[in-house]
Design a protein around this motif. Structure first.
Motif, PDB file in Angstrom:
ATOM      1  N   UNK A  26     -12.948 -14.999  15.084  1.00 36.14           N
ATOM      2  CA  UNK A  26     -13.884 -16.028  15.560  1.00 36.14           C
ATOM      3  C   UNK A  26     -13.594 -17.382  14.924  1.00 36.14           C
ATOM      4  N   UNK A  27     -13.344 -17.385  13.624  1.00 35.30           N
ATOM      5  CA  UNK A  27     -13.046 -18.641  12.929  1.00 35.30           C
ATOM      6  C   UNK A  27     -11.741 -19.237  13.442  1.00 35.30           C
ATOM      7  N   UNK A  28     -10.711 -18.414  13.618  1.00 34.31           N
ATOM      8  CA  UNK A  28      -9.422 -18.903  14.123  1.00 34.31           C
ATOM      9  C   UNK A  28      -9.572 -19.434  15.547  1.00 34.31           C
ATOM     10  N   UNK A  29     -10.338 -18.737  16.391  1.00 34.75           N
ATOM     11  CA  UNK A  29     -10.561 -19.206  17.766  1.00 34.75           C
ATOM     12  C   UNK A  29     -11.272 -20.546  17.774  1.00 34.75           C
ATOM     13  N   UNK A  30     -12.307 -20.696  16.959  1.00 36.75           N
ATOM     14  CA  UNK A  30     -13.031 -21.955  16.876  1.00 36.75           C
ATOM     15  C   UNK A  30     -12.106 -23.086  16.431  1.00 36.75           C
ATOM     16  N   UNK A  31     -11.266 -22.811  15.445  1.00 38.93           N
ATOM     17  CA  UNK A  31     -10.336 -23.828  14.949  1.00 38.93           C
ATOM     18  C   UNK A  31      -9.373 -24.277  16.046  1.00 38.93           C
ATOM     19  N   UNK A  32      -8.762 -23.338  16.755  1.00 42.05           N
ATOM     20  CA  UNK A  32      -7.784 -23.704  17.773  1.00 42.05           C
ATOM     21  C   UNK A  32      -8.429 -24.367  18.984  1.00 42.05           C
ATOM     22  N   UNK A  33      -9.639 -23.966  19.338  1.00 46.18           N
ATOM     23  CA  UNK A  33     -10.336 -24.621  20.449  1.00 46.18           C
ATOM     24  C   UNK A  33     -10.699 -26.051  20.074  1.00 46.18           C
ATOM     25  N   UNK A  34     -11.202 -26.266  18.864  1.00 44.54           N
ATOM     26  CA  UNK A  34     -11.544 -27.639  18.453  1.00 44.54           C
ATOM     27  C   UNK A  34     -10.290 -28.496  18.304  1.00 44.54           C
ATOM     28  N   UNK A  35      -9.193 -27.916  17.841  1.00 39.71           N
ATOM     29  CA  UNK A  35      -7.937 -28.652  17.755  1.00 39.71           C
ATOM     30  C   UNK A  35      -7.456 -29.059  19.147  1.00 39.71           C
ATOM     31  N   UNK A  36      -7.538 -28.153  20.102  1.00 43.63           N
ATOM     32  CA  UNK A  36      -7.144 -28.457  21.483  1.00 43.63           C
ATOM     33  C   UNK A  36      -8.006 -29.587  22.046  1.00 43.63           C
ATOM     34  N   UNK A  37      -9.313 -29.531  21.835  1.00 50.46           N
ATOM     35  CA  UNK A  37     -10.194 -30.577  22.350  1.00 50.46           C
ATOM     36  C   UNK A  37      -9.902 -31.921  21.702  1.00 50.46           C
ATOM     37  N   UNK A  38      -9.585 -31.931  20.412  1.00 46.80           N
ATOM     38  CA  UNK A  38      -9.237 -33.180  19.733  1.00 46.80           C
ATOM     39  C   UNK A  38      -7.967 -33.791  20.307  1.00 46.80           C
ATOM     40  N   UNK A  39      -6.981 -32.963  20.604  1.00 47.54           N
ATOM     41  CA  UNK A  39      -5.730 -33.460  21.177  1.00 47.54           C
ATOM     42  C   UNK A  39      -5.978 -34.040  22.566  1.00 47.54           C
ATOM     43  N   UNK A  41      -8.816 -35.226  23.770  1.00 45.63           N
ATOM     44  CA  UNK A  41      -9.628 -36.444  23.634  1.00 45.63           C
ATOM     45  C   UNK A  41      -8.805 -37.614  23.108  1.00 45.63           C
ATOM     46  N   UNK A  42      -7.819 -37.343  22.262  1.00 44.79           N
ATOM     47  CA  UNK A  42      -7.009 -38.433  21.714  1.00 44.79           C
ATOM     48  C   UNK A  42      -6.146 -39.077  22.793  1.00 44.79           C
ATOM     49  N   UNK A  43      -5.841 -38.345  23.855  1.00 45.89           N
ATOM     50  CA  UNK A  43      -5.041 -38.914  24.939  1.00 45.89           C
ATOM     51  C   UNK A  43      -5.832 -39.943  25.743  1.00 45.89           C
ATOM     52  N   UNK A  44      -7.127 -39.783  25.823  1.00 41.78           N
ATOM     53  CA  UNK A  44      -7.932 -40.676  26.660  1.00 41.78           C
ATOM     54  C   UNK A  44      -8.878 -41.568  25.873  1.00 41.78           C
ATOM     55  N   UNK A  45      -8.836 -41.521  24.550  1.00 41.83           N
ATOM     56  CA  UNK A  45      -9.818 -42.281  23.783  1.00 41.83           C
ATOM     57  C   UNK A  45      -9.631 -43.793  23.904  1.00 41.83           C
ATOM     58  N   UNK A  46      -8.444 -44.271  24.192  1.00 43.69           N
ATOM     59  CA  UNK A  46      -8.234 -45.717  24.319  1.00 43.69           C
ATOM     60  C   UNK A  46      -8.397 -46.218  25.751  1.00 43.69           C
ATOM     61  N   UNK A  47      -8.718 -45.343  26.696  1.00 39.56           N
ATOM     62  CA  UNK A  47      -8.831 -45.757  28.093  1.00 39.56           C
ATOM     63  C   UNK A  47      -9.914 -46.805  28.291  1.00 39.56           C
TER      64      UNK A  47
END
Length: 175
Positions: A26-39, A41-47
């Motif tokens: 569960x902890x590993x899944x949460x980490x990888x899901x939040x990492x994916x969402x951060x990546x 979001x970083x692609x569109x944060x300057x739009x």
């Protein structure tokens, strides 16, 4: 003397191990899901910043879409219309601390649908992976990514001004 334990104690050890593995997953899944969402979001944060800069510093009045293109540097490709309803493409990139703008009238360029249909005629057995409008060496291009008949990854750049094209073919390294 042999150590004896009750049967329910052995089952508790098994449940503790299974519970610890489950908690770790569960902890590993949460980490990888939040990492994916951060990546993502970083692609569109300057739009939003790019949209405001394009509206304030160019002749664009309406913006239809914003995309990123990685050529020799990171470009933001802004598709929109000017005050007099003229379709335009603005390539925005950051040079040192200032934003630079290259504006092209879409009427003087070939459309993506025309270039893709001509590509399909040239490469009938290829698998299209995607296409992106970008800027390469100061020229507006359509980058077409596809797999050819030998399963090689090919990046084909088609100049939007005159339909000339060139390819970069990447062979898989595991062959």
């Amino acid at each position: 003397m042999k150590k004896q334990s009750l049967p329910f104690i052995e089952r508790n050890k098994l449940w503790i191990i299974v519970s610890l593995i489950f908690i770790f997953l569960l902890i590993a899944s949460y980490y990888f899901i939040s990492l994916y969402q951060d990546v993502i979001n970083s692609k569109t944060e300057q739009f939003d910043e790019v949209r405001n800069l394009a509206l304030d510093n160019t002749s664009l009045d309406v913006i239809h879409s914003i995309e990123r293109f990685h050529g020799d540097q990171l470009y933001y490709v802004v598709d929109g219309e000017t005050n007099d309803n003229q379709a335009s493409i603005v390539y925005m990139y950051q040079s040192e601390e200032e934003w630079e703008y290259d504006i092209y009238n879409k009427e003087s360029l070939y459309g993506e649908d025309i270039l893709l249909s001509e590509w399909r005629e040239r490469c009938t057995s290829c698998e299209l992976l995607g296409s992106t409008i970008g800027l390469d060496s100061g020229y507006p291009v359509l980058e077409i990514k596809y797999l050819d008949t030998s399963d090689s990854l090919v990046y084909e750049h088609v100049l939007l001004e005159d339909k000339t094209h060139y390819r970069l073919t990447l062979k898989p390294s595991f062959e």
